[in-house]
Design a protein around this motif. Structure first.
Motif, PDB file in Angstrom:
ATOM      1  N   ALA A 132      39.345  45.966   5.588  1.00  8.45           N
ATOM      2  CA  ALA A 132      38.759  46.810   6.628  1.00  8.45           C
ATOM      3  C   ALA A 132      39.711  47.025   7.798  1.00  8.45           C
ATOM      4  CB  ALA A 132      37.453  46.195   7.127  1.00  8.45           C
ATOM      5  N   GLY A 133      40.667  46.124   7.963  1.00 13.11           N
ATOM      6  CA  GLY A 133      41.624  46.277   9.054  1.00 13.11           C
ATOM      7  C   GLY A 133      41.035  46.006  10.419  1.00 13.11           C
ATOM      8  N   HIS A 134      40.024  45.117  10.495  1.00 11.57           N
ATOM      9  CA  HIS A 134      39.420  44.742  11.770  1.00 11.57           C
ATOM     10  C   HIS A 134      40.038  43.413  12.233  1.00 11.57           C
ATOM     11  CE1 HIS A 134      36.600  47.965  11.544  1.00 11.57           C
ATOM     12  NE2 HIS A 134      35.910  47.452  10.517  1.00 11.57           N
ATOM     13  N   PRO A 135      40.957  43.399  13.179  1.00  7.39           N
ATOM     14  CA  PRO A 135      41.660  42.167  13.556  1.00  7.39           C
ATOM     15  C   PRO A 135      40.738  41.041  14.023  1.00  7.39           C
ATOM     16  CG  PRO A 135      42.761  44.078  14.485  1.00  7.39           C
ATOM     17  CD  PRO A 135      41.458  44.562  13.932  1.00  7.39           C
ATOM     18  N   VAL A 136      39.771  41.339  14.920  1.00  4.40           N
ATOM     19  CA  VAL A 136      38.883  40.295  15.437  1.00  4.40           C
ATOM     20  C   VAL A 136      38.010  39.733  14.318  1.00  4.40           C
ATOM     21  CG1 VAL A 136      36.947  39.817  16.981  1.00  4.40           C
ATOM     22  CG2 VAL A 136      38.885  41.182  17.795  1.00  4.40           C
ATOM     23  N   ALA A 139      40.238  37.506  12.193  1.00  5.56           N
ATOM     24  CA  ALA A 139      40.570  36.252  12.872  1.00  5.56           C
ATOM     25  C   ALA A 139      39.391  35.277  12.809  1.00  5.56           C
ATOM     26  CB  ALA A 139      40.967  36.518  14.327  1.00  5.56           C
ATOM     27  N   GLU A 140      38.192  35.773  13.082  1.00  6.09           N
ATOM     28  CA  GLU A 140      37.016  34.897  13.031  1.00  6.09           C
ATOM     29  C   GLU A 140      36.735  34.439  11.605  1.00  6.09           C
ATOM     30  OE1 GLU A 140      33.912  37.071  14.970  1.00  6.09           O
ATOM     31  OE2 GLU A 140      34.811  36.842  16.967  1.00  6.09           O
ATOM     32  N   ALA A 141      36.934  35.319  10.634  1.00  6.51           N
ATOM     33  CA  ALA A 141      36.711  34.949   9.235  1.00  6.51           C
ATOM     34  C   ALA A 141      37.694  33.873   8.798  1.00  6.51           C
ATOM     35  CB  ALA A 141      36.836  36.175   8.337  1.00  6.51           C
ATOM     36  N   LEU A 142      38.946  33.989   9.201  1.00  5.91           N
ATOM     37  CA  LEU A 142      39.966  32.999   8.836  1.00  5.91           C
ATOM     38  C   LEU A 142      39.625  31.630   9.423  1.00  5.91           C
ATOM     39  CD1 LEU A 142      43.158  35.180   9.395  1.00  5.91           C
ATOM     40  CD2 LEU A 142      42.365  34.284   7.193  1.00  5.91           C
ATOM     41  N   SER A 143      39.211  31.603  10.678  1.00  5.01           N
ATOM     42  CA  SER A 143      38.894  30.335  11.322  1.00  5.01           C
ATOM     43  C   SER A 143      37.656  29.682  10.705  1.00  5.01           C
ATOM     44  CB  SER A 143      38.683  30.539  12.819  1.00  5.01           C
ATOM     45  OG  SER A 143      38.474  29.307  13.470  1.00  5.01           O
ATOM     46  N   GLU A 160      47.509  28.104   4.517  1.00  2.00           N
ATOM     47  CA  GLU A 160      47.653  29.567   4.450  1.00  2.00           C
ATOM     48  C   GLU A 160      46.730  30.245   5.457  1.00  2.00           C
ATOM     49  OE1 GLU A 160      46.947  30.917   0.516  1.00  2.00           O
ATOM     50  OE2 GLU A 160      48.562  29.734  -0.381  1.00  2.00           O
ATOM     51  N   LEU A 161      45.492  29.786   5.522  1.00  2.00           N
ATOM     52  CA  LEU A 161      44.535  30.376   6.458  1.00  2.00           C
ATOM     53  C   LEU A 161      44.982  30.179   7.903  1.00  2.00           C
ATOM     54  CD1 LEU A 161      41.206  29.210   4.766  1.00  2.00           C
ATOM     55  CD2 LEU A 161      42.121  31.537   4.794  1.00  2.00           C
ATOM     56  N   ALA A 162      45.455  28.974   8.228  1.00  2.00           N
ATOM     57  CA  ALA A 162      45.879  28.691   9.598  1.00  2.00           C
ATOM     58  C   ALA A 162      47.072  29.552   9.994  1.00  2.00           C
ATOM     59  CB  ALA A 162      46.221  27.202   9.736  1.00  2.00           C
ATOM     60  N   ARG A 163      48.042  29.677   9.107  1.00  2.51           N
ATOM     61  CA  ARG A 163      49.235  30.474   9.426  1.00  2.51           C
ATOM     62  C   ARG A 163      48.890  31.959   9.569  1.00  2.51           C
ATOM     63  NH1 ARG A 163      52.567  26.868   5.082  1.00  2.51           N
ATOM     64  NH2 ARG A 163      53.255  25.232   6.547  1.00  2.51           N
ATOM     65  N   GLU A 164      47.984  32.427   8.729  1.00  3.46           N
ATOM     66  CA  GLU A 164      47.571  33.825   8.861  1.00  3.46           C
ATOM     67  C   GLU A 164      46.833  34.055  10.180  1.00  3.46           C
ATOM     68  OE1 GLU A 164      45.121  37.324   6.409  1.00  3.46           O
ATOM     69  OE2 GLU A 164      45.274  35.285   5.570  1.00  3.46           O
ATOM     70  N   ALA A 169      46.439  36.491  15.577  1.00  3.36           N
ATOM     71  CA  ALA A 169      46.159  36.382  17.019  1.00  3.36           C
ATOM     72  C   ALA A 169      46.994  37.368  17.830  1.00  3.36           C
ATOM     73  CB  ALA A 169      46.428  34.948  17.489  1.00  3.36           C
ATOM     74  N   SER A 170      48.182  37.723  17.319  1.00  4.46           N
ATOM     75  CA  SER A 170      49.006  38.691  18.049  1.00  4.46           C
ATOM     76  C   SER A 170      48.368  40.069  18.022  1.00  4.46           C
ATOM     77  CB  SER A 170      50.410  38.732  17.441  1.00  4.46           C
ATOM     78  OG  SER A 170      50.365  39.219  16.105  1.00  4.46           O
ATOM     79  N   ARG A 171      47.517  40.347  17.029  1.00  6.45           N
ATOM     80  CA  ARG A 171      46.836  41.638  16.933  1.00  6.45           C
ATOM     81  C   ARG A 171      45.556  41.656  17.762  1.00  6.45           C
ATOM     82  NH1 ARG A 171      45.435  43.160  11.203  1.00  6.45           N
ATOM     83  NH2 ARG A 171      45.047  45.185  12.205  1.00  6.45           N
ATOM     84  N   THR A 172      44.847  40.546  17.818  1.00  5.59           N
ATOM     85  CA  THR A 172      43.591  40.525  18.582  1.00  5.59           C
ATOM     86  C   THR A 172      43.851  40.428  20.070  1.00  5.59           C
ATOM     87  OG1 THR A 172      43.325  38.102  18.578  1.00  5.59           O
ATOM     88  CG2 THR A 172      42.474  39.312  16.663  1.00  5.59           C
ATOM     89  N   GLY A 173      44.970  39.774  20.442  1.00  2.00           N
ATOM     90  CA  GLY A 173      45.260  39.573  21.859  1.00  2.00           C
ATOM     91  C   GLY A 173      44.366  38.537  22.508  1.00  2.00           C
TER      92      GLY A 173
END
Length: 649
Positions: A132-136, A139-143, A160-164, A169-173
């Motif tokens: 979907a290309g939704h950064p936030v 990020a929440e899904a990965l965490s 892998e999840l942590a590194r991604e 985080a650089s995209r969500t700001g």
């Protein structure tokens, strides 16, 4: 009304901008400050305000915020049920294709997967968020997905999840996404025994020093407690654990209670004081604030019960614990810790079946450290548990192999108390394999004692379960009790007990045990009530008249000493003297025949050596069959020959 009180709800602010103010305040408290308690108050107020105005978007943002940073933040059933209901209601009111809807679905899936020990649903939503290309949302899904794969088999996936997440985080700001990514990365490195874990920890520490984040800072402080325990700084670790627990409670982190219990239990374990934790652990296992996948408390309770001598509670808790961690059960970040407890208690109880099953389950994770939670406490290399399990099943060669690796692994972890414990168990395994005169065993035990003294910790009880001796000062000798109960003999060592039937060999052994350190001729042991009087070989009295008078004088002295010690509550010393008294009485009885006539024995030392040696070895095998730990202790400390003895280490 009860639900609102449990959420620490504040009255909703009135006014046109009340909703946006509450939402902004909640997001600031959660993401920027890591203040879980305050964020719940703000988001609850925002949800009620949005619900009042029928604002689906506002309800969705507030319901999402109520989930918090972690999964399963709401442990009370009523509160958890209300939060999930709010999230589902909000989801039904917004565009299902929106980023906000995806974030709510991520939260609901993560909560469900975590509760059941699964991760398929949340990982599918991670993939959907990527597409979907939704950064936030990603990020929440990965965490949140990271929470659902905390079992030891998922180490590579977690990294892998942590590194991604760090990259995303650089995209969500959002600073919170970077902090969570770095935090998960640190925890994952510690969980895999990566030697660079502390470097990554310093990076996180420096970031938090510039601007605090209460939730992430709490985990960092918990890791500091673990490192202090590894270095053997028990007082420092206990003080840090107390500070960490208070801060976690003030922040609203419900996991703080479980972390503190695991940390204090680990400290007491290495201090030789785990039995002191029995009342607190008995209360804790019923607490609703613990995660449904948290079995560390049962492990601690079982160990504390076993060391306090409550075998029934220890066996019952072990049975319950095995049912929760057996093959096929969900594995969380307390699983290795719980398995450590299974192994230790199985050994103390002589449960070879439980030890064998634990060995099979733990074998794939031999190279990992035994951590609990997000790294709040560590019990050293899994090789240690595999070695103790092998001791319980009587496989000395395998035990030695694992315990050598455990020592090396714990040295690499800089876990000095675990090194001491593994060296002690290694000495026991070498003794079991090579015999009581093993130089390698003695070297391992001596080095463990030296290292324990340097740390100011007790010399650990060896794998046989005998009581520990205190390092630096206050050493006390182990107490092995042997007493007759009808047609059986009870042999007890610490919390372990073996019952064996009466036999000639058992009576010989009882004489040796009740006279520690004394060399008794085999021919003396060979003569008893059943001795033949028809042998025409030269004979001599078993006890001459002077010996009898000496024995009777000593009996009078013992009666007075025992009475004095018992009145002073010095029961351990009184028990030792009582054992000597029982032996003297038995010797006088066996030396006298009908009418008090002096009994005489055949002067055939070689025949006595052979007969007594065979009889004692037979009974040692029977004791080992009943309890492997007591059997190993006796094999290492009983010597037979022309002179027989029991020499406690």
């Amino acid at each position: 009304m009860t639900t609102s009180r449990e959420l620490d709800v504040a009255p909703a602010t009135r006014g046109d901008d009340a909703l946006e103010l509450s939402l902004a305040a909640g997001e600031r408290a959660l993401l920027d400050e890591g203040d879980l308690r305050t964020s719940r108050i703000r988001f609850d107020a925002a949800y009620r305000e949005a619900e009042r105005w029928g604002d689906g978007q506002g309800m969705a943002r507030a319901a999402l915020g109520l989930g918090g940073l972690w999964v399963h933040e709401h442990r009370m059933a009523a509160v958890a049920g209300m939060v999930r209901a709010r999230q589902r209601t909000a989801l039904s009111l917004i565009d299902p294709q929106s980023s906000l809807a995806l974030r709510l679905r991520v939260r609901l899936a993560a909560e469900k997967d975590y509760a059941t020990g699964e991760h398929a649903s949340i990982m599918a939503l991670v993939a959907e968020a990527r597409r979907a290309g939704h950064p936030v949302a990603l990020a929440e899904a990965l965490s949140l997905a990271h929470h659902c794969v905390l079992g030891p088999e998922h180490g590579a996936l977690r990294l892998e999840l942590a590194r991604e997440l760090i990259g995303e985080a650089s995209r969500t700001g959002r600073r919170a996404d970077l902090l969570m990514g770095l935090l998960w990365h640190v925890v994952d490195l510690f969980s895999s025994a990566d030697p660079h874990a502390e470097r990554s920890m310093r990076e996180l520490r420096d970031l938090l020093a510039r601007r605090s984040h209460l939730a992430a800072g709490g985990v960092l402080e918990s890791l500091e407690v673990m490192l202090s325990i590894r270095l053997g700084r028990f007082e420092e670790a206990e003080a840090l654990a107390g500070t960490c627990a208070k801060r976690g409670e003030a922040t609203g982190d419900v996991s703080a209670t479980g972390w503190y219990a695991a940390q204090i239990g680990t400290i007491r374990w290495y201090q030789g004081r785990i039995a002191e934790c029995l009342p607190a652990l008995t209360d804790l296992v019923g607490s609703p604030v613990l995660s449904p996948l948290d079995n560390a408390c049962y492990a601690g309770l079982a160990i504390a019960a076993a060391h306090s001598g409550d075998r029934r509670l220890a066996a019952g808790t072990l049975a319950r614990l095995r049912g929760r961690v057996q093959d096929g059960a969900p594995r969380s970040n307390t699983w290795l810790f719980a398995m450590y407890g299974v192994v230790e208690v199985a050994h103390l109880l002589g449960d070879a079946e439980a030890a064998s099953q634990a060995y099979e389950l733990l074998s794939p994770f031999a190279g990992l450290p035994t951590l609990v939670g997000l790294g709040g406490a560590c019990l050293g290399s899994v090789h240690h548990s595999l070695g103790v399990a092998s001791l319980t099943t009587g496989d000395a060669d395998t035990a030695v192999g694992h315990l050598v690796k455990a020592v090396d692994g714990n040295l690499a972890l800089w876990h000095w108390p675990a090194v001491v414990l593994s060296r002690t168990r290694l000495g026991e395994a070498l003794t079991l394999r090579d015999g009581p005169r093993s130089e390698a065993a003695r070297a391992s035990l001596d080095l463990a004692a030296q290292e324990a003294a340097q740390l100011g910790m007790p010399v650990p009880a060896e794998a046989s379960g005998r009581p520990a001796k205190v390092g630096r000062s206050g050493d006390r000798a182990p107490v092995l009790v042997c007493e007759r109960q009808g047609r059986q003999w009870r042999v007890a060592l610490g919390s372990r007990t073996a019952l064996v039937g009466d036999s000639v060999g058992m009576r010989h052994l009882a004489t040796l045990i009740n006279n520690p350190g004394q060399e008794i001729p085999a021919i003396i042991l060979a003569m008893g009530p059943a001795a033949s009087s028809g042998d025409s070989a030269p004979a001599q009295p078993v006890l001459d008249d002077e010996a009898k008078r000496g024995y009777k004088r000593r009996l009078s002295e013992l009666d007075a000493e025992i009475e004095e010690l018992e009145s002073a509550d010095q029961f351990e010393r009184a028990a030792a003297l009582s054992a000597e008294r029982r032996w003297l009485i038995a010797e006088l009885a066996s030396a006298s025949g009908l009418g008090g006539r002096t009994r005489r024995f055949v002067d055939s030392e070689e025949r006595a050596r052979i007969a007594v040696g065979k009889a004692i070895r037979r009974v040692l095998k029977r004791i080992a069959d009943a309890d492997a730990g007591i059997g190993a202790e006796l094999r290492a400390t009983v010597q037979t020959g022309l002179l027989c003895s029991y020499h406690p280490k």
